[in-house]
Write an enzyme that holds these catalytic residues in place. Structure first.
Site, mmCIF file in Angstrom:
data_model
loop_
_atom_site.group_PDB
_atom_site.id
_atom_site.type_symbol
_atom_site.label_atom_id
_atom_site.label_comp_id
_atom_site.label_asym_id
_atom_site.label_seq_id
_atom_site.Cartn_x
_atom_site.Cartn_y
_atom_site.Cartn_z
ATOM 1 N N GLY A 12 0.708 -0.865 0.342
ATOM 2 C CA GLY A 12 -0.267 0.361 -0.581
ATOM 3 C C GLY A 12 0.622 1.086 0.177
ATOM 4 O O GLY A 12 0.635 2.320 -0.367
ATOM 5 N N ALA A 69 -6.125 -10.247 1.739
ATOM 6 C CA ALA A 69 -7.366 -10.566 1.494
ATOM 7 C C ALA A 69 -8.323 -11.503 2.265
ATOM 8 O O ALA A 69 -7.497 -11.865 3.313
ATOM 9 C CB ALA A 69 -7.248 -11.588 1.056
ATOM 10 N N LYS A 169 -4.985 -13.045 -12.019
ATOM 11 C CA LYS A 169 -3.986 -12.983 -10.828
ATOM 12 C C LYS A 169 -3.798 -14.392 -10.506
ATOM 13 O O LYS A 169 -2.445 -15.439 -10.284
ATOM 14 C CB LYS A 169 -4.151 -11.999 -9.719
ATOM 15 C CG LYS A 169 -3.132 -11.767 -9.403
ATOM 16 C CD LYS A 169 -1.502 -11.731 -9.386
ATOM 17 C CE LYS A 169 -0.870 -11.448 -8.757
ATOM 18 N NZ LYS A 169 -0.419 -12.603 -7.208
ATOM 19 N N HIS A 172 -1.638 -16.812 -12.390
ATOM 20 C CA HIS A 172 -0.603 -16.409 -12.586
ATOM 21 C C HIS A 172 0.590 -17.097 -11.491
ATOM 22 O O HIS A 172 1.676 -16.908 -11.622
ATOM 23 C CB HIS A 172 -0.813 -14.927 -13.085
ATOM 24 C CG HIS A 172 0.781 -14.450 -12.469
ATOM 25 N ND1 HIS A 172 1.332 -13.875 -10.800
ATOM 26 C CD2 HIS A 172 1.350 -13.354 -12.537
ATOM 27 C CE1 HIS A 172 2.462 -13.021 -10.579
ATOM 28 N NE2 HIS A 172 2.529 -12.733 -11.698
ATOM 29 N N ASN A 173 -0.095 -17.383 -9.689
ATOM 30 C CA ASN A 173 0.323 -17.273 -8.878
ATOM 31 C C ASN A 173 0.583 -18.686 -9.492
ATOM 32 O O ASN A 173 1.780 -19.524 -8.653
ATOM 33 C CB ASN A 173 -0.135 -16.847 -7.564
ATOM 34 C CG ASN A 173 -0.226 -15.456 -6.839
ATOM 35 O OD1 ASN A 173 0.138 -14.940 -8.361
ATOM 36 N ND2 ASN A 173 -0.486 -15.560 -6.417
ATOM 37 N N GLU A 176 3.587 -19.654 -11.475
ATOM 38 C CA GLU A 176 4.448 -18.972 -10.519
ATOM 39 C C GLU A 176 5.050 -19.856 -9.788
ATOM 40 O O GLU A 176 6.569 -20.707 -9.776
ATOM 41 C CB GLU A 176 3.945 -17.452 -9.598
ATOM 42 C CG GLU A 176 5.311 -17.102 -8.635
ATOM 43 C CD GLU A 176 5.084 -15.801 -7.650
ATOM 44 O OE1 GLU A 176 4.932 -16.599 -6.355
ATOM 45 O OE2 GLU A 176 4.741 -15.427 -8.467
ATOM 46 N N TYR A 177 4.510 -20.525 -9.013
ATOM 47 C CA TYR A 177 4.654 -21.835 -8.389
ATOM 48 C C TYR A 177 5.049 -22.718 -9.149
ATOM 49 O O TYR A 177 6.123 -23.615 -9.133
ATOM 50 C CB TYR A 177 3.314 -22.386 -7.886
ATOM 51 C CG TYR A 177 2.709 -21.753 -6.730
ATOM 52 C CD1 TYR A 177 2.997 -20.562 -6.649
ATOM 53 C CD2 TYR A 177 1.440 -22.816 -6.110
ATOM 54 C CE1 TYR A 177 1.975 -20.200 -5.227
ATOM 55 C CE2 TYR A 177 1.619 -22.110 -5.002
ATOM 56 C CZ TYR A 177 1.305 -20.493 -4.593
ATOM 57 O OH TYR A 177 0.716 -20.692 -3.605
#
Length: 300
Positions: A12, A69, A169, A172-173, A176-177
């Site tokens: 943030g 989240a 997203k 996407h993750n 990434e893994y």
């Protein structure tokens, strides 16, 4: 544009700094008073409550949430809802589950944009990759601040309907893994193989023109440089896993085979119960620090 930012943690605060640096006005709020004071020192207008926060925003409010989240998102929306109408826009820049984002957007009178955010703390300098779902008019309205927060106009796009940003997203993750697992297995074989090799040198060489060059590979080079050829005290323990789990669950529901992501998720879970000390999982542990500044689990 004037943007309100709620949630002044690591990510943030990057949002605040990049928007201020681009010449926009920012109103900042967090439950942590020290975080608010630090944002004020960086050029934001501080708010000491939600009421104070919304009072400083224009009639058509533009609000960016960068809170964890889950319950924190719902609690923040509950506090904001009495102050919002259909002309306002709320962006959720955290890692919410896409179905939660759909439900929140449908329940909120204001336009809701679910924004998948990738880039980690490195985004402070380079900008983020932003995957945005929700009403197209709201996305278009937010383009000036999206340009500032992202790497530029090419670093963000409208993915589609409500939920699609966090859906993209999520996948996407999962990717990434799998990439982390592939690099980890390759370097494990090199480490245990028949030659006495320099892992940092290999990563650096691969990153200069090789087909498999990438930012993750740059972070492999960094890991070997800082931890040593054998990764020193980095433990075989990989934290996280929620977005990868969501990806696998969605693949099962859609009957899509994703064996590499599934296996990478399994390795992550197995790292928390096994005592193998697998090099591949130790490297994944260190890579999570590289891109996200997640705490490095260490061997005792």
């Amino acid at each position: 544009m004037q943007l309100g930012v709620i949630g002044l943690g690591r990510m943030g605060r990057i949002v605040v700094d990049r928007v201020v640096d681009a010449g926009h006005d920012v109103v900042a709020f967090d439950l942590d008073e020290e975080a608010v004071a630090a944002a004020a020192d960086a050029g934001a207008s501080p708010a000491d409550s939600i009421e104070d926060f919304v009072s400083q925003l224009p009639e058509e409010k533009r609000i960016w949430l960068m809170v964890p989240a889950g319950d924190a998102v719902d609690a923040t929306l509950d506090d904001l809802e009495p102050h919002l109408d259909e002309d306002d826009i709320v962006v959720d820049g955290g890692n919410s589950h896409f179905e939660k984002s759909v439900a929140r957007g449908e329940a909120l009178e204001a336009a809701y944009l679910d924004c998948g955010t990738s880039g980690g703390p490195a985004g402070a300098e380079l900008g983020f990759s932003l995957m945005v779902g929700g009403p197209e008019w709201a996305y278009t309205e937010m383009v000036p601040v999206l340009d500032a927060i992202a790497t530029g106009p090419q670093g963000h796009d409208h993915m589609g309907a409500l939920g699609s940003g966090h859906y993209v997203k999520m996948v996407h993750n999962g990717v990434e893994y799998a990439l982390m697992q592939a690099y980890g297995e390759g370097f494990e074989l090199l480490s245990e193989g028949r030659y006495d090799l320099d892992m940092e040198s290999i990563a650096r060489t691969w990153n200069n023109g090789a087909v498999i060059r990438s930012w993750l590979l740059e972070l492999c080079e960094e890991a070997f440089r800082e931890e040593g050829n054998d990764l020193g005290t980095v433990a075989d323990h990989i934290s996280g896993g929620s977005t990868g789990t969501w990806t696998v669950q969605e693949a099962l529901e859609q009957e899509v085979s994703i064996p590499l992501i599934y296996e990478a998720l399994g390795e992550r879970f197995d790292s928390r119960v096994g005592e193998d000390g697998k090099f591949s999982r130790r490297l994944a542990n260190r890579l999570r620090y590289g891109f996200g500044r997640h705490e490095i689990e260490r061997q005792e």
